[in-house]
Enzyme design. Structure first.
Site, PDB file in Angstrom:
ATOM      1  N   ASP A 346      15.382 -38.932  -9.115  1.00 48.56           N
ATOM      2  CA  ASP A 346      15.181 -40.319  -9.513  1.00 48.56           C
ATOM      3  C   ASP A 346      16.508 -40.810 -10.100  1.00 48.56           C
ATOM      4  O   ASP A 346      17.382 -40.003 -10.424  1.00 48.56           O
ATOM      5  CB  ASP A 346      14.052 -40.373 -10.552  1.00 48.56           C
ATOM      6  CG  ASP A 346      13.835 -41.779 -11.076  1.00 48.56           C
ATOM      7  OD1 ASP A 346      13.844 -42.721 -10.269  1.00 48.56           O
ATOM      8  OD2 ASP A 346      13.682 -41.923 -12.303  1.00 48.56           O
ATOM      9  N   ASP A 536      11.554 -38.687 -14.478  1.00 44.18           N
ATOM     10  CA  ASP A 536      11.194 -38.781 -15.897  1.00 44.18           C
ATOM     11  C   ASP A 536      10.118 -39.812 -16.196  1.00 44.18           C
ATOM     12  O   ASP A 536       9.568 -39.826 -17.298  1.00 44.18           O
ATOM     13  CB  ASP A 536      12.438 -39.134 -16.723  1.00 44.18           C
ATOM     14  CG  ASP A 536      12.875 -40.580 -16.490  1.00 44.18           C
ATOM     15  OD1 ASP A 536      13.133 -41.287 -17.463  1.00 44.18           O
ATOM     16  OD2 ASP A 536      12.927 -41.003 -15.316  1.00 44.18           O
ATOM     17  N   ASP A 540       6.966 -41.352 -11.552  1.00 46.06           N
ATOM     18  CA  ASP A 540       7.436 -40.135 -10.884  1.00 46.06           C
ATOM     19  C   ASP A 540       6.370 -39.049 -10.848  1.00 46.06           C
ATOM     20  O   ASP A 540       6.532 -38.042 -10.156  1.00 46.06           O
ATOM     21  CB  ASP A 540       8.681 -39.583 -11.591  1.00 46.06           C
ATOM     22  CG  ASP A 540       9.888 -40.501 -11.459  1.00 46.06           C
ATOM     23  OD1 ASP A 540      10.007 -41.142 -10.399  1.00 46.06           O
ATOM     24  OD2 ASP A 540      10.686 -40.577 -12.401  1.00 46.06           O
TER      25      ASP A 540
END
Length: 643
Positions: A346, A536, A540
């Site tokens: 990410d 995080d 996600d």
């Protein structure tokens, strides 16, 4: 002596690592003393026989060696009897009793005692090594103080941490450990967070920031407003994960357990066949000779080295990672991460700081103060880093009441304030509800957060974020290690491409909803193989769950991401991704070294024993020696530097 951790090796019951015994209680010390006494008797008898050529009559030999056997093997015999009583005949305890009793029947008293003494010494080393590995893991993580100082009724009192309620004020003096998660009320303070992150650098916190249980106050008395109960603190959850990790078996461990269920009865029958079948094929068959060979075969076949060194290797790997600020939730994830082919990341909070700042704002159709009021009030209901940037920019303690607040993962927030319907989020949020906004906003490279009031565009915030200090080095090191690096982000493609260019990432996809990330990850798994995903945020969590290895950033990461992930990096440093992969590879390498060593030596000595070229002394030395070498090799993991 304690042997419970071997039960799964011989195939019929699984005892969690927490059950490893050898505690410093009275019975344990008595067992140690008995073993030392047995070893002393054996040594004295051998010195008298071979050093001074003193030979005793058979009744005296039988009496003395029987005493030594009982001192060394009483616990083993008791465990063998207990297992046979429950229908478990094929296990190492029965194997040792049969082999040593057979030696006595043949008149080989010293060899029978030696087998039991050295076997028990090996057991002691194994128990001690496993206990040490568990103590290392526990000492790394269990740093919660049991008592804290809390302000109640105008005075301070020391109470158990578990009795403190939400929003109570606690004080932490310099040098003390923080007992509960809380919001810092003091203007600023420095903390040592090594127990949580593996980093010894002081971490300076400012008023209003989160302080976690387990941190050590370095410089000044501080007051904290408790915002998580003792059982719900970040550290408490990590401790639970560590306990779960030590009982969650890897595929290799499970294979060895299944292998032992077949292996142990097979060697019993092979030993029986070795004793009886030569009667039909050997002209000068001698029962005592072939019975002795079968006893040697039994002793050599004991699977101790495999059974203890493998789980000990995984304990060591979990401890090694914990010492470097990385939490593996099970030995199985050490296996998986070692096979990683591609690392997918990410952007926000993983490669970038995730500490956003409002660079500018524009109001349309209402005053700037009103826009800030609506945006700051609604975003106060979210834990997203961008939401925190806007609430910090708003900065007013008095906020309006939000009704029906709803977080829309990957898009933004929706709720009613002062009877006005307010939406705040990215372009996809406006597209979902059919709200138009100025076209020129699409050309802005930074992250743009749009606001609408009653389904009408009301303004925007331009948000800035910075790369983490070690992000570029982390990506370069991963690529140098032969790993493919891909970025998946919910941010707009223009921002994602800009960050990817700075980091040297060739594949980077933006404008992704959580379900889009899942779809992309599945395609990457089909294309490249084993995939680790690093994230995080709450958005996600779905992709962390389907990745072969889900890695969460534990410092800024949301609870949902941390709970879903298989691995937690506690200091948020991207460079720890490669460190976690190295921990997995080192652990797997040591485990397979032990398997090769144990099986190779056993097969070789089994052949010698069956051919009459090895006696019981050599058999027990080979068995215990291999077990000790495997244990030392497994313990070595805990001392490895991951760089």
């Amino acid at each position: 002596m304690a042997h419970s951790h071997h039960s799964d090796c011989c195939g019929h019951e699984t005892v969690p690592p927490q059950a490893v015994v050898f505690k410093a209680d009275e019975s344990s010390w008595r067992a140690h003393l008995n073993l030392i006494s047995a070893f002393a008797i054996l040594l004295i008898m051998l010195v008298l026989l071979y050093g001074f050529n003193i030979q005793f009559p058979n009744p005296i030999n039988l009496t003395v060696y029987s005493l030594a056997w009982l001192l060394a093997g009483w616990q083993v015999a008791k465990m063998a009897f207990r297992k046979v009583k429950h229908g478990d005949v094929f296990n190492e305890f029965v194997l040792m009793v049969v082999a040593t009793t057979g030696a006595f029947l043949l008149g080989e008293y010293s060899e029978g005692v030696a087998v039991m003494v050295f076997y028990s010494i090996g057991e002691w080393f194994q128990d001690a090594a496993v206990s040490r590995a568990k103590r290392n893991i526990k000492s790394l993580m269990d740093v919660r103080p049991d008592h804290v100082t809390v302000f109640r009724d105008g005075s301070s009192e020391t109470v158990p941490s578990s009795t403190v309620k939400l929003n109570e004020i606690i004080q932490v003096k310099p040098g003390e450990k923080v007992g509960l998660d809380g919001e810092l009320l003091t203007e600023s303070a420095s903390f040592n967070s090594a127990a949580l992150t593996g980093e010894s650098q002081p971490d300076t916190k400012l008023k209003g920031q989160q302080v976690l249980a387990g941190m050590i106050n370095l410089n000044t008395p501080v007051d904290l407003k408790v915002n998580a109960l003792f059982k719900d603190s970040r550290l408490s959850r990590i401790l639970e994960m560590v306990q779960d990790a030590t009982s969650r078996k890897s595929r290799t461990q499970l294979f060895i357990s299944r292998f032992a269920k077949v292996y142990t009865p097979v060697v019993f029958f092979l030993a029986f066949a070795l004793c009886t079948l030569p009667y039909f094929f050997v002209a000068d068959y001698n029962f005592n000779t072939w019975f002795y060979r079968s006893l040697v075969f039994l002793v050599i076949s004991c699977p101790c080295a495999l059974v203890v060194s493998i789980p000990l290797g995984y304990f060591g790997g979990i401890g090694l990672a914990s010492r470097n600020g990385i939490l593996f939730k099970g030995g199985n994830f050490l296996d998986v991460i070692a096979k990683t082919d591609v690392v997918v990341m990410d952007k926000t909070g993983t490669l970038t700081q995730g500490v956003f700042k409002v660079l500018s704002m524009e109001a349309d159709g209402l005053s700037r103060d009103t826009l800030l009021y609506f945006a700051g009030t609604l975003e106060s209901q979210s834990g997203h880093p961008i939401a925190r940037a806007i609430t910090d920019y708003y900065g007013k303690p008095e906020k309006g009441k939000v009704l029906n607040a709803e977080e829309l993962p990957g898009m933004g927030m929706r709720g009613r304030i002062d009877d006005q319907l307010v939406l705040i989020g990215n372009y996809r949020l406006f597209e979902k509800y059919g709200i138009s906004y100025p076209d020129h906003l699409n050309q802005i490279a930074e992250t743009v957060i749009l606001v609408s009031v009653n389904n009408r565009y009301a303004g925007n915030f331009r948000i800035g974020d910075e790369l983490k200090a070690d992000a570029k080095r982390a990506v370069n090191d991963l690529m140098k290690s032969g790993l493919k690096v891909v970025m998946l982000s919910g941010d707009k493609q223009k921002v994602v491409s800009s960050v990817a260019l700075k980091l040297g990432i060739e594949e980077a996809y933006g404008d992704l909803m959580p379900e889009d990330k899942v779809k992309n990850l599945q395609q990457l798994k089909e294309k490249y193989g084993v995939v680790a995903f690093v994230g995080d945020g709450i958005n996600d969590a779905p992709v962390l769950a389907i990745a072969d290895a889900g890695i969460a950033m534990g410092g800024l990461g949301t609870d949902a991401a941390i709970e879903t992930a298989d691995v937690v990096i506690q200091n948020d440093q991207p460079s720890k991704i490669l460190t976690s992969i190295r921990a997995g590879k080192i652990t797997r390498s040591v485990v397979w070294q032990n398997i090769a060593l144990a099986m190779g030596v056993k097969i070789l000595v089994l052949i010698w024993g069956a051919g009459g070229m090895a006696n019981l002394w050599e058999a027990v030395i080979a068995d215990v020696g291999v077990a000790l070498l495997a244990i030392l090799n497994a313990v070595r993991i805990q001392r490895v530097s991951l760089g």
